[in-house]
Write an enzyme that holds these catalytic residues in place. Structure first.
Site, mmCIF file in Angstrom:
data_model
loop_
_atom_site.group_PDB
_atom_site.id
_atom_site.type_symbol
_atom_site.label_atom_id
_atom_site.label_comp_id
_atom_site.label_asym_id
_atom_site.label_seq_id
_atom_site.Cartn_x
_atom_site.Cartn_y
_atom_site.Cartn_z
ATOM 1 N N LYS A 1 0.860 -1.192 0.000
ATOM 2 C CA LYS A 1 0.000 0.000 0.000
ATOM 3 C C LYS A 1 0.893 1.238 0.000
ATOM 4 O O LYS A 1 1.689 1.430 0.911
ATOM 5 C CB LYS A 1 -0.909 0.017 1.231
ATOM 6 N N PHE B 1 -2.117 -0.926 -9.927
ATOM 7 C CA PHE B 1 -2.491 -2.217 -9.347
ATOM 8 C C PHE B 1 -3.716 -2.853 -10.002
ATOM 9 O O PHE B 1 -4.093 -3.967 -9.666
ATOM 10 C CB PHE B 1 -2.725 -2.109 -7.836
ATOM 11 N N GLU C 1 3.791 2.011 4.361
ATOM 12 C CA GLU C 1 2.508 2.361 5.000
ATOM 13 C C GLU C 1 1.710 1.124 5.407
ATOM 14 O O GLU C 1 1.028 1.131 6.418
ATOM 15 C CB GLU C 1 1.664 3.210 4.051
ATOM 16 N N ASP D 1 43.434 -1.018 -1.016
ATOM 17 C CA ASP D 1 43.805 -0.289 0.201
ATOM 18 C C ASP D 1 45.132 0.435 -0.011
ATOM 19 O O ASP D 1 46.203 -0.185 0.054
ATOM 20 C CB ASP D 1 43.929 -1.278 1.362
ATOM 21 N N ASP E 1 46.018 -6.964 -2.435
ATOM 22 C CA ASP E 1 46.000 -8.141 -1.552
ATOM 23 C C ASP E 1 44.999 -9.169 -2.073
ATOM 24 O O ASP E 1 43.888 -9.283 -1.571
ATOM 25 C CB ASP E 1 45.646 -7.701 -0.123
#
Length: 614
Positions: free
Chosen positions: A23, A118, A183, A440, A529
């Site tokens: 809804k 819908f 909702e 990194d 790595d």
């Protein structure tokens, strides 16, 4: 035409032969498209196109596709879509009140609303009212498929006509509604017929209420409303008024108690000191008032001082009930002025996006019991005092936490677990669930190396038709994810690919990248790595915060954001929330990508190459 309307129910509407739809909170609208043009009409018969011209613009752009199906009539809800399960009621109210054409057109471009459909009432001129809802729904889905429109709600695409999400299983869709703070749902009898203008018992709306503990401050003699409030410090903070939900005897008793204990009275109000505590359910706070408040029960077990503004703010975010947040005003980051309450609310906001990456994974957290002002510690073992709802799994002699639900996530947040680290596989996996490259750089000043590596990797992924996702680490690096189908590959398989990428980076720029294990030998190069991606290793989860001074957040990015202007320090808790609201979640298609990731052909080529070298 007046629309068919659902009836409000407070009972869970689980019934055989029914279907459950999301809804959405907006303006009910019926779309008519025939030889006279396009009409979008509100429940009260008002044309909505002057206020929402983007709907007509979108449809006209698709006119060639729609033409074989005209005249067409669709029933739906016009919304400002916040996430797949929630519409922003406040935003569409603001749009609906705009008068200036220039402003309306700006909003139509910058923040377009969507028609969530819908029901299908007319197709190619043929009325479908006499068909059952199930048959109409089936034809609606066929129409969307033929028009090549997505069948799932999406906040980020340009499709302004979207299909309302539905499920045969109430619990499955309700779990999403609660998680995304939607909702509610509309339950519909599959065999129900269209009944124009009728509030039908064949369609039931069941709402996702929030609950607040509060006290009565006054009674309005002119309309029967009870005014309610909470304490914000020592001051009373009014939160609105309530009229509905009382049984007649409850309302009569409350009015009598107020009159017996009044401290003053004027022409309109009877005033009382805070003493009578109530629990009130409501949808949300709108214009500083509760929307659709309903009395739920008296709280004789509470003192007015326990009805606090902090608890009210938590209730607005629909935090799990019966879960106390301790010391909400505790400072966690000094420079960012972030309190514990802010952090808990952050976890609630990002919960739909972080929980899928935590689900069924052995969790390691880093806890900061004193915020950034004290020592931190790693926690793998679930503590003895953990509540019953916390799921665990024993592995390698450690009783790991499985953060599989919102309540566990918020409980961990209350324990000041700031960093959430997870392995590259789930407890059900027989191999890696994804490949992750952790880029990194040696320092924050060398972040540009992570950007350079990411761009080079993306070029390779594109050439191999592989789908990658990228996020900041929350510290000084970037991390690239390749989702994989479950139980199809081994860590030895993925090692072939990660080592191939590492070698490729070094071949492209040996002065920027290295696989040297010894830090002293790396210089200012980024360490690739590829060994880090392995069984037993972990990675920071998307949207997890980090325990650094700038309060970094491991933030998903769009690939077109990855350039030399990217600054990792800007990706903080507040920034991550703003991005979600404005840009959506860059990882939203992550799990759908798993099954279609074409990694097997790439692996086959790598294995052949390895065999030749051997």
């Amino acid at each position: 035409m007046k629309p068919m309307l659902p009836t409000l129910t407070f009972d869970i509407p689980v019934r055989p032969g029914w279907v459950y739809e999301v809804k959405y909170d907006g303006f009910r609208a019926i779309l008519d498209w025939d030889s006279n043009g396009i009409k979008l009409t509100s429940r009260k018969g008002k044309s909505l196109l002057p206020q929402f011209p983007e709907i007509e613009t979108f449809l006209i752009q698709q006119e060639a596709k729609f033409k074989p199906f005209l005249p067409l009539q669709l029933d739906g809800e016009l919304v400002s879509l916040e996430n797949p399960y929630k519409a922003n009621f406040s935003a569409i109210q603001v749009r609906g009140r705009l008068k200036a054409v220039k402003k309306i057109n700006e909003q139509a471009v910058n923040s377009p609303c969507r028609l969530m459909v819908f029901d299908l009432l007319k197709l190619a001129g043929k009325p479908l009212h006499s068909l059952s809802f199930e048959k109409r729904r089936h034809k609606l889905m066929e129409l969307f498929q033929t028009l090549e429109l997505d069948l799932t709600a999406n906040t980020s695409n340009q499709q302004l006509l979207q299909l309302v999400m539905a499920d045969d299983n109430f619990n499955a869709i309700w779990e999403k509604i609660v998680l995304f703070d939607g909702e509610g749902i509309v339950a519909k009898n599959r065999e129900s017929l269209w009944e124009e203008g009728k509030r039908s018992l064949q369609w039931l709306k069941y709402k996702n209420w929030k609950y607040v503990s509060c006290f009565v401050t006054s009674f309005d003699k002119t309309n029967g409303y009870f005014y309610i409030g909470v304490y914000n410090g020592n001051k009373i903070h009014g939160i609105g008024q309530v009229l509905f939900g009382f049984k007649s005897e409850e309302k009569q008793a409350l009015g009598q108690i107020i009159r017996q204990n009044m401290v003053s009275e004027d022409q309109q109000f009877v005033y009382v000191e805070p003493a009578i505590c109530l629990e009130v359910k409501y949808l949300e706070l709108y214009d500083n008032q509760l929307r659709e408040p309903h009395f739920d029960r008296f709280r004789f077990d509470l003192q007015p001082e326990e009805c606090s503004y902090d608890k009210f703010m938590f209730a607005q975010k629909n935090l799990p009930k019966n879960l106390e947040i301790t010391h909400p005003d505790k400072p966690l980051w000094d420079k960012q002025n972030i309190l514990k309450a802010d952090y808990i609310l952050y976890l609630r906001e990002v919960s739909p996006y972080i929980l899928p990456f935590l689900k069924n994974r052995l969790l390691t957290v880093i806890r900061y019991p004193h915020g950034m002002f004290g020592e931190a510690f790693y926690q793998k073992n679930c503590p003895d005092y953990a509540p019953d709802f916390v799921e665990t799994m024993l592995a390698d002699g450690i009783n790991y936490i499985l953060c599989n639900n919102l309540k566990t996530l918020i409980w961990l947040g209350n324990q000041l677990a700031i960093e959430f680290h997870v392995p590259f596989h789930t407890i059900d996996s027989k191999g890696p669930s994804e490949i992750v490259f952790d880029l990194d750089p040696p320092s924050k000043e060398h972040f540009h190396l992570a950007v350079k590596a990411a761009i080079l990797i993306k070029e390779v992924l594109d050439q191999l038709n592989l789908i990658g996702f990228i996020k900041t680490s929350g510290n000084k690096g970037l991390q690239i994810y390749l989702p994989l189908p479950e139980n199809e590959f081994t860590y030895d398989d993925t090692r072939l690919f990660t080592s191939f990428i590492a070698e490729y980076l070094i071949s492209k720029d040996p002065d920027s990248f290295t696989i040297e294990r010894m830090k002293k030998n790396r210089g200012n190069r980024l360490y690739v790595d590829y060994v880090q991606h392995g069984e037993g290793k972990t990675i920071i989860a998307p949207y997890s915060l980090r325990g650094n001074e700038h309060g970094g957040a491991a933030t998903p990015l769009y690939w077109d954001e990855v350039d030399e202007k990217l600054d990792p320090k800007t990706f903080t808790m507040l920034h991550a929330l703003q991005r979600l609201k404005q840009l959506g979640d860059p990882f939203r298609s992550y799990f759908q990508t798993k099954e279609k990731q074409p990694f097997a052909p790439v692996l086959e080529i790598l294995k052949k190459g390895t065999a030749k070298k051997g």
